[in-house]
Motif scaffolding. Sequence first.
Motif, short mmCIF file in Angstrom:
data_model
loop_
_atom_site.label_atom_id
_atom_site.label_comp_id
_atom_site.label_asym_id
_atom_site.label_seq_id
_atom_site.Cartn_x
_atom_site.Cartn_y
_atom_site.Cartn_z
N LEU A 1 -14.15 -59.66 16.57
CA LEU A 1 -13.02 -60.05 17.41
C LEU A 1 -11.92 -58.98 17.36
O LEU A 1 -11.32 -58.64 18.38
CB LEU A 1 -12.47 -61.39 16.92
N ASP A 2 -11.68 -58.43 16.18
CA ASP A 2 -10.70 -57.35 16.05
C ASP A 2 -11.16 -56.11 16.83
O ASP A 2 -10.35 -55.38 17.40
CB ASP A 2 -10.50 -57.00 14.58
N GLY A 3 -12.48 -55.88 16.84
CA GLY A 3 -13.01 -54.75 17.61
C GLY A 3 -12.77 -54.91 19.10
O GLY A 3 -12.47 -53.94 19.80
N ILE A 4 -12.89 -56.14 19.60
CA ILE A 4 -12.60 -56.41 21.01
C ILE A 4 -11.13 -56.14 21.31
O ILE A 4 -10.78 -55.51 22.32
CB ILE A 4 -12.97 -57.87 21.35
N ALA A 5 -10.24 -56.60 20.42
CA ALA A 5 -8.81 -56.36 20.61
C ALA A 5 -8.50 -54.86 20.59
O ALA A 5 -7.72 -54.36 21.42
CB ALA A 5 -8.02 -57.08 19.52
N ALA A 6 -9.12 -54.14 19.65
CA ALA A 6 -8.89 -52.70 19.56
C ALA A 6 -9.38 -51.99 20.82
O ALA A 6 -8.73 -51.06 21.33
CB ALA A 6 -9.60 -52.14 18.33
N ASP A 7 -10.52 -52.44 21.33
CA ASP A 7 -11.08 -51.83 22.54
C ASP A 7 -10.14 -52.01 23.73
O ASP A 7 -9.90 -51.08 24.50
CB ASP A 7 -12.44 -52.46 22.83
N LEU A 8 -9.57 -53.22 23.87
CA LEU A 8 -8.66 -53.47 24.98
C LEU A 8 -7.39 -52.64 24.87
O LEU A 8 -6.92 -52.05 25.85
CB LEU A 8 -8.31 -54.97 25.03
N ILE A 9 -6.82 -52.59 23.65
CA ILE A 9 -5.59 -51.80 23.46
C ILE A 9 -5.85 -50.34 23.77
O ILE A 9 -5.06 -49.67 24.45
CB ILE A 9 -5.06 -51.97 22.03
N ALA A 10 -7.00 -49.83 23.27
CA ALA A 10 -7.33 -48.41 23.46
C ALA A 10 -7.52 -48.07 24.94
O ALA A 10 -7.11 -47.00 25.41
CB ALA A 10 -8.58 -48.05 22.68
N ARG A 11 -8.14 -48.97 25.69
CA ARG A 11 -8.37 -48.71 27.12
C ARG A 11 -7.04 -48.53 27.86
O ARG A 11 -6.90 -47.64 28.71
CB ARG A 11 -9.14 -49.87 27.74
N PHE A 12 -6.08 -49.38 27.52
CA PHE A 12 -4.83 -49.37 28.30
C PHE A 12 -3.76 -48.44 27.74
O PHE A 12 -2.70 -48.31 28.34
CB PHE A 12 -4.28 -50.80 28.40
N GLN A 13 -4.01 -47.79 26.59
CA GLN A 13 -3.06 -46.78 26.12
C GLN A 13 -3.63 -45.37 26.28
O GLN A 13 -3.01 -44.39 25.86
CB GLN A 13 -2.67 -47.04 24.66
N ASP A 14 -4.80 -45.28 26.92
CA ASP A 14 -5.42 -43.98 27.18
C ASP A 14 -4.69 -43.30 28.34
O ASP A 14 -4.62 -43.85 29.44
CB ASP A 14 -6.90 -44.19 27.53
N THR B 1 1.26 -41.60 33.55
CA THR B 1 2.63 -41.51 33.06
C THR B 1 2.70 -41.56 31.53
O THR B 1 3.77 -41.36 30.96
CB THR B 1 3.49 -42.65 33.62
N LEU B 2 1.57 -41.85 30.87
CA LEU B 2 1.55 -41.96 29.41
C LEU B 2 1.25 -40.61 28.77
O LEU B 2 0.52 -39.78 29.32
CB LEU B 2 0.48 -42.98 28.96
N ASN C 1 -5.66 -49.68 40.52
CA ASN C 1 -7.09 -49.35 40.55
C ASN C 1 -7.51 -48.64 39.26
O ASN C 1 -8.65 -48.79 38.81
CB ASN C 1 -7.40 -48.48 41.77
N ARG C 2 -6.60 -47.87 38.67
CA ARG C 2 -6.92 -47.24 37.38
C ARG C 2 -7.11 -48.30 36.29
O ARG C 2 -7.98 -48.16 35.42
CB ARG C 2 -5.80 -46.27 36.98
N TRP C 3 -6.26 -49.37 36.32
CA TRP C 3 -6.44 -50.44 35.33
C TRP C 3 -7.80 -51.11 35.50
O TRP C 3 -8.48 -51.42 34.52
CB TRP C 3 -5.35 -51.51 35.47
N ILE C 4 -8.20 -51.31 36.76
CA ILE C 4 -9.51 -51.92 37.02
C ILE C 4 -10.62 -51.01 36.49
O ILE C 4 -11.58 -51.47 35.85
CB ILE C 4 -9.69 -52.18 38.53
N ALA C 5 -10.50 -49.72 36.76
CA ALA C 5 -11.51 -48.77 36.30
C ALA C 5 -11.55 -48.70 34.78
O ALA C 5 -12.62 -48.49 34.19
CB ALA C 5 -11.22 -47.38 36.88
N ALA C 6 -10.39 -48.88 34.14
CA ALA C 6 -10.34 -48.82 32.68
C ALA C 6 -11.19 -49.92 32.05
O ALA C 6 -11.77 -49.75 30.97
CB ALA C 6 -8.90 -48.94 32.19
N LEU C 7 -11.29 -51.07 32.72
CA LEU C 7 -12.10 -52.17 32.19
C LEU C 7 -13.59 -51.90 32.34
O LEU C 7 -14.41 -52.37 31.54
CB LEU C 7 -11.74 -53.48 32.91
N ASP C 8 -13.96 -51.13 33.37
CA ASP C 8 -15.37 -50.94 33.68
C ASP C 8 -15.99 -49.73 33.00
O ASP C 8 -17.22 -49.60 32.97
CB ASP C 8 -15.56 -50.81 35.20
#
Length: 482
Positions: free
Chosen positions: A301-314, A320-321, A384-391
């Motif tokens: 479960l922690d791995g799933i959380a880490a994966d989500l955070i990493a996708r959206f801070q990339d 702009t990041l 669209n970048r957020w959508i691509a980040a999930l895929d």
Amino acid sequence: MSISSALGNALSGLAVTSRFAEVTSSNLSNALTDGYGRRSVELIASQRGGVGGGVRVESITRFSDPGILADRRLVDAALSGEQRGVDTLQRLEKMLGDAEDPASLGGRLALFEQSLIRASSDPASEVRLSNVLSRLNDLTTTLSSNDRSIQGMRQEADAAIARDIETLNSALLQVADFNKDILRVKSIGQDPSSLLDQRQNVVDRIAEIVPVREISRENGSIVLMTTNGTTLLDSQAVQFGFEPSPTITADMTLASGALSGITLDGVPLDPVTGIGRLDGGSMGASFALRDQTLVQAQGALDGIAADLIARFQDPANDLTLAPGDMGLLTDEGGVLDPADLEGLAGRIALNPAIDPLQGGLISLLRDGLNAATTGPTGDATQLNRWIAALDVTRADIPGAASRTAAGRMAEFTSLIGATRVKADEQLSYTAARWDTLREAELAQGVDTDLELQNLLRIEQAYAANAKVIETADFMMQRLMEL
């Protein structure tokens, strides 16, 4: 044979017949009582002056098959442990939900992705952007809720260990007392069968907690040992210690010293496993759940959380990041630290910059988290970048396989389901073994048809002895009339 001898023989016959009736009625009344051992009366010819003088009861024999009993107790331990494990896995699987459940992790992610797609079709709509934020918040809330549920299950397993230790210590003291009572009753020539029944029930209760072997002694007492050679009861009962934890968090483990293992005279039995050679019953299952099964589920479960955070801070998913900036999701307001993942699912949170309730701007979902100015309201590029980040497939966690965000969640729930199915299959096999051994054990018990036949013979014997007394009385009266 003299009349007095005939009377003596008949009276001894009546006494024995009375004892037969008592034992037979006890067998019939306890035919369905757990732990009851069928009794039989052993007779011996009575001698008076070197001449046969009737009959007397030599002993009461209690029947049981030590081999079947020992095997059944070992299966008792396995069955109770496996049942406890299956019950917890079923709860865990139900908590996570299936892929079609909108309240499950996969369902929350799917709804979040759908909200992004709708927002990208009309990026100027604040309603649709608000829906994106709401769905993302639902996802983080579900992760946190699952984290709390897993820690709650670990807390329950810890409390179950404490209860098992209390029951084990109490039962061992009871067996020690029964040993003394049986020895005392046998020393005065009385029948200890009822005490043996009660002792067997107590040992059966111990056998559900730890796998136990019973060693009988000639004086009627028993020694209890685990199958791995740990003495539970010899001349006196061993008493174990355990300190339950009032609260368990994701970072608390046995290895760190935050959780307790079993102690004997204040010394840990096994600092690595916590249970040592007592493993194998319900208590061993609780240790496995608290320190292995649920910890592994927490890690996934922690791995799933880490994966989500990493996708959206990339920075590749938000131009702009800069490296080290926070993304849509944070670790309690900070960036992801791969070296500090324990309990991350419980700490994951929205970036305050996009949350109006925390003074943020919802428009940054469309413009970029670090956008200096408001961009074109009709530009859906960032959405669209957020959508691509999930895929995209990625493996930010060392050793983890590359998966999409949905694939990682599906893999987690599938693993829990497969583990539960495997545990169910093992439980079914053990239950079948238990049924077979239980039937064999009951076959050694009371046969009510045979006991009823015995009652008929007892009735006939009583009538015959009574007839002898009646005849002797008649003869005595005739002699007195001469």
